[in-house]
Design an enzyme around this catalytic site. Structure first.
Site, PDB file in Angstrom:
ATOM      1  N   ARG A 104       2.976   5.884   9.310  1.00 24.09           N
ATOM      2  CA  ARG A 104       3.493   4.502   9.761  1.00 24.09           C
ATOM      3  C   ARG A 104       4.656   3.522   9.750  1.00 24.09           C
ATOM      4  NH1 ARG A 104       0.007  -0.265  11.265  1.00 24.09           N
ATOM      5  NH2 ARG A 104       0.309  -0.743  13.564  1.00 24.09           N
ATOM      6  N   HIS A 151       7.089   2.818  12.258  1.00 20.04           N
ATOM      7  CA  HIS A 151       7.984   1.487  13.075  1.00 20.04           C
ATOM      8  C   HIS A 151       9.582   1.480  12.383  1.00 20.04           C
ATOM      9  CE1 HIS A 151       4.036  -0.484  13.380  1.00 20.04           C
ATOM     10  NE2 HIS A 151       3.645   0.738  14.091  1.00 20.04           N
ATOM     11  N   GLY A 155      16.807   1.665  14.795  1.00 22.34           N
ATOM     12  CA  GLY A 155      17.051   3.337  13.940  1.00 22.34           C
ATOM     13  C   GLY A 155      16.013   2.387  12.558  1.00 22.34           C
ATOM     14  N   ASP A 158      16.496   1.747   9.218  1.00 24.92           N
ATOM     15  CA  ASP A 158      17.197   1.480   8.499  1.00 24.92           C
ATOM     16  C   ASP A 158      16.095   0.501   7.416  1.00 24.92           C
ATOM     17  OD1 ASP A 158      16.425  -0.758   9.822  1.00 24.92           O
ATOM     18  OD2 ASP A 158      18.478  -1.398  11.269  1.00 24.92           O
ATOM     19  N   SER A 165      14.518  -2.073   7.852  1.00 25.37           N
ATOM     20  CA  SER A 165      14.519  -3.509   8.057  1.00 25.37           C
ATOM     21  C   SER A 165      12.880  -3.892   7.568  1.00 25.37           C
ATOM     22  CB  SER A 165      15.132  -3.405   9.068  1.00 25.37           C
ATOM     23  OG  SER A 165      14.895  -3.259  10.431  1.00 25.37           O
ATOM     24  N   ASN A 221       8.616  -0.300  -3.752  1.00 24.69           N
ATOM     25  CA  ASN A 221       9.373  -1.132  -4.310  1.00 24.69           C
ATOM     26  C   ASN A 221       9.913  -0.825  -5.900  1.00 24.69           C
ATOM     27  OD1 ASN A 221      10.198  -3.867  -3.629  1.00 24.69           O
ATOM     28  ND2 ASN A 221       8.267  -4.893  -3.850  1.00 24.69           N
ATOM     29  N   HIS A 236      -1.878  10.737  14.542  1.00 18.68           N
ATOM     30  CA  HIS A 236      -3.176   9.557  14.417  1.00 18.68           C
ATOM     31  C   HIS A 236      -4.387  10.342  13.976  1.00 18.68           C
ATOM     32  CE1 HIS A 236      -1.740   5.970  17.335  1.00 18.68           C
ATOM     33  NE2 HIS A 236      -1.071   6.133  16.204  1.00 18.68           N
ATOM     34  N   ASP A 283      -9.715   9.467  14.412  1.00 17.98           N
ATOM     35  CA  ASP A 283      -9.935  10.341  14.719  1.00 17.98           C
ATOM     36  C   ASP A 283     -10.703  10.997  13.471  1.00 17.98           C
ATOM     37  OD1 ASP A 283      -9.189  12.134  12.100  1.00 17.98           O
ATOM     38  OD2 ASP A 283      -8.279  13.802  14.013  1.00 17.98           O
TER      39      ASP A 283
END
Ligand code: HEM
Ligand SMILES: *[C@@H]1O[C@H](CO)[C@@H](O)[C@H](O)[C@H]1NC(C)=O
Ligand SMILES: *[C@@H]1O[C@H](CO)[C@@H](O)[C@H](O)[C@H]1NC(C)=O
Length: 310
Positions: free
Chosen positions: A67, A71, A77, A79, A81, A99, A186, A231
């Site tokens: 996920r 996102h 794009g 990247d 962020s 990390n 999902h 599901d």
């Protein structure tokens, strides 16, 4: 004779230098699966190892990582962020993984972008949960800015109907087939009561017994964060998600929207009894999604710590 073999060697050496320089410098032509082949062949196995260990410890980690890449790609794009954003929907604190500096250790220095780590981790998560594999395109660089406001407008919402879902994906260059295939993500993971409550109490296209059992888990008020599987087999990357839609048992309004008398009904039916077809399309669409506006060349940076800019 000696002269020409020396020349031959020099040519080989030049070729070698050219390829290694080519692989450590920002790649200007777009993404390639071989981006780290020369500079750090250990990178991909290191990521796979960490993902496998994390998923083994907690199956849901695989869903969270998949996920997260989704996102990331939908917000300005792919990247990374998203890792800078204190996101309202994704707890990136929980994701110690991006990390973890085991990749940097494997390569000797910070070479692999956080955006690429997310793309690889998403693929490895799907594989770890029994799904298809694909060759991940690489060479993305990391953004130097978060984009909280875009996050709220570009990420599809669970109360959307089919036309809104289609246009949200279209805005990213993804077609209706991509929408259906990618929604198949999902087949793993969970959702909180707060995102399926309205459907559970108000949607007509929900199987009554299914709605009933959800209502006892998700009362009209309170217990917002109680979880239900997206599901019936939330730790298995199978085709049950689509099979479930045929029975009006989609958990989110946006899930059931894919099978509610609209243009995507046929494809849902196809995937529901042909897991191979779903897997093939899912893999193709993941590559397509991973190609949304990557930073390449001299754009952005390779973050030393995925959660902060250098
Ligand atoms: C089609 C539009 C989509 C909508 C409206 C949507 C919405 C949501 C929502 C509301 C949740 C539950 C979040 C929560 O309650 O905390 C969720 C979970 C999830 N979504 Fe989506 N999603 C969509 C597409 C996708 C795509 C394209 C992917 C990946 C390729 C994806 C992967 C996941 C995964 C794996 C989970 C489970 C996460 C976990 O268990 O932690 N979703 N989605
Ligand atoms: C981080 O990587 C190290 C290997 O370098 C591993 O032992 C550790 O378990 C990892 N931690 C997490 C949270 O993934
Ligand atoms: C709740 O569900 C009903 C029935 O589908 C719909 O008309 C309404 O717009 C939904 N409300 C929200 C806030 O999504």
């Amino acid at each position: 004779m000696a002269f020409s073999s020396l020349n031959f060697f020099r040519a080989l050496l030049l070729l070698f230098l050219a390829t290694s320089a080519f692989s450590t410098r920002p790649y200007k032509e777009g993404l390639t699966p071989h981006f780290y082949d020369y500079a750090c062949p250990q990178a991909l196995p290191a990521i796979k190892h960490v993902v496998e260990a994390a998923v083994q410890q907690e199956r849901r980690m695989g869903a969270s990582l998949l996920r997260l890449h989704f996102h990331d790609c939908f917000v300005n794009g792919c990247d990374a962020s998203i890792l800078l954003d204190p996101s309202p929907t994704i707890d990136s604190e929980k994701l110690a993984f991006p990390n973890n500096n085991s990749v940097d250790k494997a390569c000797g220095y910070s070479l692999v972008s956080c955006a690429d780590i997310l793309a690889i981790a998403a693929r490895d998560s799907v594989v770890a949960l029994g799904g298809p594999s694909w060759e991940v395109q690489l060479g993305r660089r990391d953004s130097t800015r978060a984009s909280r406001t875009t996050a709220n407008t570009d990420i599809p919402a669970p109360n959307m109907d089919l036309p809104s879902l289609i246009s949200t994906f279209q805005k990213q260059g993804l077609n209706t087939r991509d929408l259906v295939a990618l929604s198949g993500a999902h087949t793993i993971g969970f959702a909180q009561c707060r995102v399926f409550r309205n459907r559970t109490y108000n949607d007509a296209n929900m199987a009554a017994d299914f709605a009933g059992s959800l209502q006892s888990l998700c009362l009209r008020t309170g217990e917002d964060s109680n979880l239900a599987g997206l599901d019936p087999s939330p730790a298995q990357f199978d085709a049950l998600y689509f099979h479930n839609l045929l029975a009006q048992k989609g958990l989110l309004h946006s899930d059931q929207a894919l099978y509610s008398g609209g243009s995507t009904d046929e494809l849902v039916k196809t995937y529901s009894d042909d897991a191979e077809a779903f897997w093939d399309d899912f893999a193709k669409s993941m590559i397509k999604m991973g190609n949304i506006k990557p930073l390449i060349g001299n754009q952005g940076q390779i973050r030393l710590n995925c959660r902060t800019v250098n």
